[in-house]
Structures are given as C-alpha cells and as structure tokens.
Design a protein around this motif. Sequence first.
Motif, PDB file in Angstrom:
ATOM      1  N   ARG A 199      -1.276   8.726   5.300  1.00  0.00           N
ATOM      2  CA  ARG A 199      -0.105   8.401   4.498  1.00  0.00           C
ATOM      3  C   ARG A 199       0.903   7.667   5.381  1.00  0.00           C
ATOM      4  O   ARG A 199       1.475   8.254   6.297  1.00  0.00           O
ATOM      5  CB  ARG A 199       0.530   9.681   3.932  1.00  0.00           C
ATOM      6  CG  ARG A 199      -0.429  10.562   3.165  1.00  0.00           C
ATOM      7  CD  ARG A 199       0.238  11.873   2.711  1.00  0.00           C
ATOM      8  NE  ARG A 199       0.798  12.616   3.838  1.00  0.00           N
ATOM      9  CZ  ARG A 199       0.091  13.410   4.635  1.00  0.00           C
ATOM     10  NH1 ARG A 199      -1.222  13.558   4.424  1.00  0.00           N
ATOM     11  NH2 ARG A 199       0.666  14.056   5.625  1.00  0.00           N
ATOM     12  N   GLY A 200       1.092   6.382   5.103  1.00  0.00           N
ATOM     13  CA  GLY A 200       2.012   5.594   5.910  1.00  0.00           C
ATOM     14  C   GLY A 200       1.324   4.959   7.102  1.00  0.00           C
ATOM     15  O   GLY A 200       0.189   5.284   7.443  1.00  0.00           O
ATOM     16  N   THR A 218       6.818   0.566   0.210  1.00  0.00           N
ATOM     17  CA  THR A 218       5.481   0.771  -0.345  1.00  0.00           C
ATOM     18  C   THR A 218       4.935   2.136   0.081  1.00  0.00           C
ATOM     19  O   THR A 218       5.056   2.523   1.242  1.00  0.00           O
ATOM     20  CB  THR A 218       4.528  -0.332   0.140  1.00  0.00           C
ATOM     21  OG1 THR A 218       5.052  -1.600  -0.252  1.00  0.00           O
ATOM     22  CG2 THR A 218       3.143  -0.151  -0.445  1.00  0.00           C
ATOM     23  N   GLU A 219       4.341   2.835  -0.845  1.00  0.00           N
ATOM     24  CA  GLU A 219       3.748   4.138  -0.538  1.00  0.00           C
ATOM     25  C   GLU A 219       2.382   3.914   0.102  1.00  0.00           C
ATOM     26  O   GLU A 219       1.330   4.077  -0.507  1.00  0.00           O
ATOM     27  CB  GLU A 219       3.625   4.985  -1.808  1.00  0.00           C
ATOM     28  CG  GLU A 219       3.339   6.445  -1.529  1.00  0.00           C
ATOM     29  CD  GLU A 219       3.488   7.300  -2.766  1.00  0.00           C
ATOM     30  OE1 GLU A 219       3.180   8.501  -2.680  1.00  0.00           O
ATOM     31  OE2 GLU A 219       3.917   6.783  -3.816  1.00  0.00           O
ATOM     32  N   PHE A 253      -1.146  -1.436   2.262  1.00  0.00           N
ATOM     33  CA  PHE A 253      -0.372  -1.734   3.462  1.00  0.00           C
ATOM     34  C   PHE A 253       0.840  -2.572   3.094  1.00  0.00           C
ATOM     35  O   PHE A 253       0.721  -3.591   2.405  1.00  0.00           O
ATOM     36  CB  PHE A 253      -1.262  -2.483   4.461  1.00  0.00           C
ATOM     37  CG  PHE A 253      -0.535  -3.031   5.660  1.00  0.00           C
ATOM     38  CD1 PHE A 253       0.258  -2.216   6.437  1.00  0.00           C
ATOM     39  CD2 PHE A 253      -0.675  -4.364   6.023  1.00  0.00           C
ATOM     40  CE1 PHE A 253       0.922  -2.715   7.550  1.00  0.00           C
ATOM     41  CE2 PHE A 253      -0.022  -4.877   7.129  1.00  0.00           C
ATOM     42  CZ  PHE A 253       0.779  -4.050   7.901  1.00  0.00           C
ATOM     43  N   ASP A 254       2.010  -2.145   3.542  1.00  0.00           N
ATOM     44  CA  ASP A 254       3.238  -2.905   3.321  1.00  0.00           C
ATOM     45  C   ASP A 254       3.263  -4.046   4.329  1.00  0.00           C
ATOM     46  O   ASP A 254       3.662  -3.872   5.479  1.00  0.00           O
ATOM     47  CB  ASP A 254       4.449  -1.992   3.499  1.00  0.00           C
ATOM     48  CG  ASP A 254       5.745  -2.654   3.041  1.00  0.00           C
ATOM     49  OD1 ASP A 254       5.788  -3.900   3.014  1.00  0.00           O
ATOM     50  OD2 ASP A 254       6.699  -1.941   2.700  1.00  0.00           O
ATOM     51  N   GLY A 255       2.809  -5.220   3.889  1.00  0.00           N
ATOM     52  CA  GLY A 255       2.639  -6.343   4.801  1.00  0.00           C
ATOM     53  C   GLY A 255       3.918  -6.824   5.451  1.00  0.00           C
ATOM     54  O   GLY A 255       3.878  -7.425   6.524  1.00  0.00           O
ATOM     55  N   ASP A 256       5.077  -6.559   4.829  1.00  0.00           N
ATOM     56  CA  ASP A 256       6.338  -7.008   5.420  1.00  0.00           C
ATOM     57  C   ASP A 256       7.019  -5.903   6.221  1.00  0.00           C
ATOM     58  O   ASP A 256       8.017  -6.152   6.891  1.00  0.00           O
ATOM     59  CB  ASP A 256       7.282  -7.515   4.325  1.00  0.00           C
ATOM     60  CG  ASP A 256       7.485  -6.491   3.223  1.00  0.00           C
ATOM     61  OD1 ASP A 256       8.421  -5.689   3.311  1.00  0.00           O
ATOM     62  OD2 ASP A 256       6.679  -6.495   2.269  1.00  0.00           O
ATOM     63  N   SER A 257       6.519  -4.682   6.127  1.00  0.00           N
ATOM     64  CA  SER A 257       7.038  -3.542   6.898  1.00  0.00           C
ATOM     65  C   SER A 257       8.542  -3.357   6.728  1.00  0.00           C
ATOM     66  O   SER A 257       9.261  -3.027   7.682  1.00  0.00           O
ATOM     67  CB  SER A 257       6.709  -3.699   8.394  1.00  0.00           C
ATOM     68  OG  SER A 257       5.323  -3.805   8.592  1.00  0.00           O
TER      69      SER A 257
END
Length: 761
Positions: free
Chosen positions: A255-256, A285-286, A324-328
């Motif tokens: 998670r994360g 994003t989760e 995956f949160d591509g922009d973080s």
Amino acid sequence: MQKVLTGALTLSALMSLSVQSMAQTEATAGKKLQLEEVLVTAQKRMQSLADVPVSVTAFDGDKLKKAGIENLSDLSDYTPNFKMVEGGLLPNVYMRGVGSGSNQGFELSVGIFSDGVHLGRPHQTRGAFMDLERVEVLRGPQSILFGKNAIAGALSLISAKPGDELESYFSGMTGGPDDIQEFSAMVSLPISDSFGVRAAFRSRDEDGYMYNENPALDRDEPGVEEFSGRITFGWDPTEAIKSSLKVEKTNRVQRGRQFETSHASALTGCSGENVTLDGIKNTDTEEFAEIDNYNVTLNVDVESAAGTFTSVTAASGFDSEDLFDGDSSSFNTVPLLGMEEYDQLSQEFRFTSPGGEFMDYIFGAFYQSSEMVFDESTPLVVRNGALADAGRDPLGCMINMQTNVSADLDKNFYMNSDAWSGFVQLTFNWSETLRTTLGLRYVREEKEGFRELFLYQSGTRNNVDPVTGAVLSALNIEAHELHRIRDVGVTLPSLNVQWNATPDVMTYFTATQGAKSGSFDARNNNASEGPGGGGTNFEFEDELATAYELGAKMALADGAAELNFAIYHVKYEEMQVSVFDGVAGFVVSNAGSALTQGVEVDSRWLLSESFMLTGSLAYLDFEWLDYREGPCVATDDEDICDLTGKQNQQTPKWSASLSGTYSVPLSSSVMLDFTADVSYKDRHFTSGDLDPRGIQDAYTKVNARLAVGEINGRWSLALVGKNLSDEMTVGIGSPTVLDVGGFRGTLEPLRSYYLEGRVQF
C-alpha cells in the motif's frame, strides 16, 4: 588501473601483516583457532570457497538470521559492489555499477537463480526469501555456467532441503516504528529412509515508515502484507539417485510507494505541499502493488563412476497489478494502472565429472520458453505546468494549474521468447598447483514483441481530437502500433588460469565475455524516429561485455583468518539503459560503451574463540566511454546530452562493511551473542541523467543484534536495531512527470527496532 592495483596490494599486505601479528599472539597464548570452511556451488559442483576462482560473497542460514537479512535489498549492506534499490515501478539490481532500469522489456543484468532456476524479471525478485541454506553472490560475467543474462554477476539462492532427522522451528518478530509483525515456521519430516518432506512459511505485515498527509488518504506508507509458502519433497530411491521437488508461492500486497517529492515543481511549488525529503509525502492516488509469484522446480541428480547427471526442470512466473501515482504529488495528473502476467518454462541437462582427474569437465544444454503480457492505462490531465513554469506568484500559479488537455491512455505490450544454449567447461590440472579452465557457451534466442498505444477523449473510447493530439505529441505521447521479431545467436568464451602459490595462497586470472539479451521497449509512448524516438528504439540490441579479473584467496594466521581480493576491468558495448525523457515516459536504448574497473577485498578473522570479525572493501571506477546521445537534466534546454567521460548512477567510488560477532556463555546452557554491523557507501548519483538534485551523499549505517538463547539452539530471544544511525537515504531519483522543474526520490527505511523470538523443536 595501476593505481587500483597498487592500492589493492598495499591493503592486502597491511591486512596480512595484521593477521599474522594476531596469529603470533594467539600462538603465544597456546590457542589453536580455525575458521569454519565455507562450501559453495559457484561452479556447479560443491567446493570450498577458498578454491573457487571467482569473486564470491557467501552467506549461510545462520549469518542471514544474525544479520537480519530479510530480503535481497538487505544484502546490499554486506556485499561489496552489490545494490538493490526500489524504483517507482520495478526493483533495480546493480553489480559493479551495472544494472537495468524500470522496463518490462529488460532482463536483469544480475542473474538471480533459485535452486538453479533463472529468475530474470524484476518482479521475480519478490519471491520467497525464507528457510535458505545459503546465498551466494558472484561478481562479474558468469555466462558459461549461469547463462547469457548474468552479464554483471549472479545471485544464487539455495533453499534448505529435507533432512534425515525431524526438525522444526517457529519464530516471530515485532517492532517499529513501522509496526512490523512477522511470523515464520518450518517443519522437516523424514517419512522413510528415502523420502522426506520440508514445509516452510513466512507471514509479514508492516504499516510503513513514511506518512502520506494527503487528506484523502492520511496513512502510513508503504505498508506491506506478504505471505510465502514452500513445500519441498526429497526422494532418494537409490544411493545413486537424489531428487527434490519444490513448490512455492508468494503473495505480496503493498500500500503506497517510497517516492517522495524533494524539489518543488511548477505545480507543487504552487500548491504549498511538502517538497522536503523528510518521510512526509502528499500523493492523492491510493497506490498499491499486488503480486503473486510461483515457482515449481524438479531437481534430479544421478551419480555414476563417470560423473553426475543433473536435470533441472522448472515452471515459474507471476501475476501483478499495481496503481502508481506517476506524478508523486497531490495532483491527479497520471495515475498509472499496470497489469502484468509472465510465465516461463525451462529445462537444463548437465553432466559433471567426479573431479580430481587430469581433465575435469562440465557440459550441458539449456532451453527456456517465456511469454509476457503487460497492459497499462491512465487518465492524463495535462496542466500548463507540464509544459512550462510560469512562475509561482498568484498569476503564474493560476496559469500553471490550468488544465490544458485531458485524455485516456491505453498501452498494451506482448512479448514471447524461446532460447536454447549449449555449454562446456574443461579444467586441465597440469599439476597439484596449476590448472587452466576453458569455457564456451553458445546461445540462440528468438523474441517477438508487440506494442500499441491508444489515446481517447476522456471518459470515452473515441480517438482524441486534433488539438489534444497535438498537445500530447509535443509531450512525446502519440497513438501507435509496433511489431517486430528478432533472432540472435552469440558465442561466449572464457579462460581461467589458477595457481596455488603456496598451500595457503590461491591466485587466479580470468578473461571472459558476457552478454545480456536484446529485447523490446515496453514503456515508450511514441513510435517516432531519430534519437530517443520510440520507433527507432523499440528494438534494442544485445549488451556485450569483455571482462578481465585478477584475484587471490589466502588462508592466514594458521587457518584463523582469510583474505580475498579481486581486481577487475570490464568493458561494456551497446549498454542498455532506460532513462526519463524529461516529460512523461522512459526511453530504452543502447547507450554505447562503458568501462567499469576496481578492487574488491573481503576478509574473515577469528580473533578468539568468542569473537569473529568480517569485513569488505570495494573501490569502483565507472566511466562512459561513448554516450553521446544521453539524457539531459530536466531543467536544461537541450534534448540530448553527451555523457561521455562521466559516471553512471549507483556507482559509489568506495563502499565498505565491517561486522563483529561476540559470543560468550552466560551459563552451562545459555549463550549471549552480540553482533554489530557498519556499512558505508560513498557519494553517488541516483538518476540516469546525473541530475545533481539526485546526488546521495556518503553515509554510514549501523545495525546491531543482541541475542540470548540456549546453547543447543532450542530457543532464543533477540533485540534488533537497523539503521541505528538513522540515515535518510534515497534509492532511485527522477524528475517529476508532466510537471516542469520538480524532482523526487525513493526514500529507504529509517531507524527501526525489533524484538525476535525463536523456538526450535
């Protein structure tokens, strides 16, 4: 190279004199100390580590337990010139500064083998790491006996097998600050004189060592839930036949992610969110990553007077899904949903002579078939901040955060592969002190690759309109379809000369060639031609290496100490790299040529019956000899930069480790063990474009373990501390995606404390 050689010999001489001095002290005291022999299978036959002409670091199950080595990443602290780091999408493995980036089309540069089975995909590193008999790390190309893709080295995991006696244990671990709960157990049952069963499992649950302060999530990350199970059947129907069947499976849910923004971008500079590397992130994003690994392996050995015939049959693979949160960051710019399925079948036949003759030999054949499907999709929200930074005053921020276009992206990638090879290794024992080994491996491989990318209007299955298409094209994102087939053969030779200068000193020289398979780029977002183009670089060629190594293994202090060193010089051609394109994607290409050279020294020293000291020291000099079409730092105006003469990412000049173990009886039945480890890594880059914002400064990490337990091993209780120096370090760094000017990195674990308990029945 001369300076490297001089430094190595000087260091060896100093350590030799120190050990001999200590030996004289022990002799004066009337004590006889003797190191325990380390046995390895680095050359596909059981040998003493002191007789193997390869730079090898070996860990037995006891060392893995005492050092708290829970996974491949932990090995980095104890192995010269080896590093495994978490990337945003896939783990990255490096040996002597050479590794593969985050792309599903890559084979690993460091071949990972589980009970003789090649696990060449990054996700396969997530498999079961438990109940191991030993781990062997071999540095340098290992192409003859381990195959084409062990171009930088090989890592061999040997799981424990059923024995002749009933064995079982149960262990548990708890601690924080990541609130870890881990349980493992094993039972080995001898059903009859010829048949036995060994079963093991591991369950791990942790909350994570970072905090996501985004109000939508408000949680610790990266949390992990993992369960691994393995059952091994051992059957020896006759004295000449030994066989084992291993079935194992691992489920891992994370998670994360470890990525955190460390430098402000056009968007994060305006949002006011945290952009300091401090363990506090703000992704909306989760994120999750779930993977199911499986491995079924049948090993059969048939012994005869002529030698040993070995068969290794295996089926392995995985299914994975990750978001995956591509922009973080807190912006919903590019949440990447990826699904990957991989299956491989392999068969190796090998015949090994008994050894001890004038000519010893190993020959065999290998076949592997694999198939992979990878699908990725994301809603793209392109704001003006993805194109240019208009400033961070109120008007500039309003311009930065204004949506320019939005679209939905779907990418599909498919690849299948068939590879076969034949190999032979001959050792000529000219005398008791001199031997020569010649090796040859021929590999033929056919691969088929297919990639397609669709761009749709948001929330529809309609193609994007011309305006949206033009904006995305400026960001190197275009709809396309590519399909190619490659069929390549390569011949890899090896020469080794081994000379026992004295009964206690073995020296060797090796010249060998290695290769890593070419393939197809799974991640590029376009099919354009020219440098960096997704069409030109869809297919990339084999990577080739020519390596020379000079080494020695010395028994000192009348067997109470040992000192090993290796000096290496490896030239790589057509190096495969994956680098960020500065906007939204990664580009795979054959970069050109590079040289990596250096020195590795490791030693064990039994100072007394109670105190063991082990240490390692490595010097690494990496230089791009020709890399004229390399990536540029994202803040530069250039599209292509010349990296010729510069170093690579993950190439610290110096790395070292020192470990001491002190054992003393508290009573006739209870023993106290104290182990302390110190590891050092020099300053190095963490991103392929050598962005100075991604420099990781030199650091020293300290681990310790204090244990008390029954001398016969029936129970033990231990307090464990990791990264006690609380170093904040970054594994992989990269510019932010679709967001001008920012930078981010994957944060590695901080200080932690655990309590371990173990009961053996």
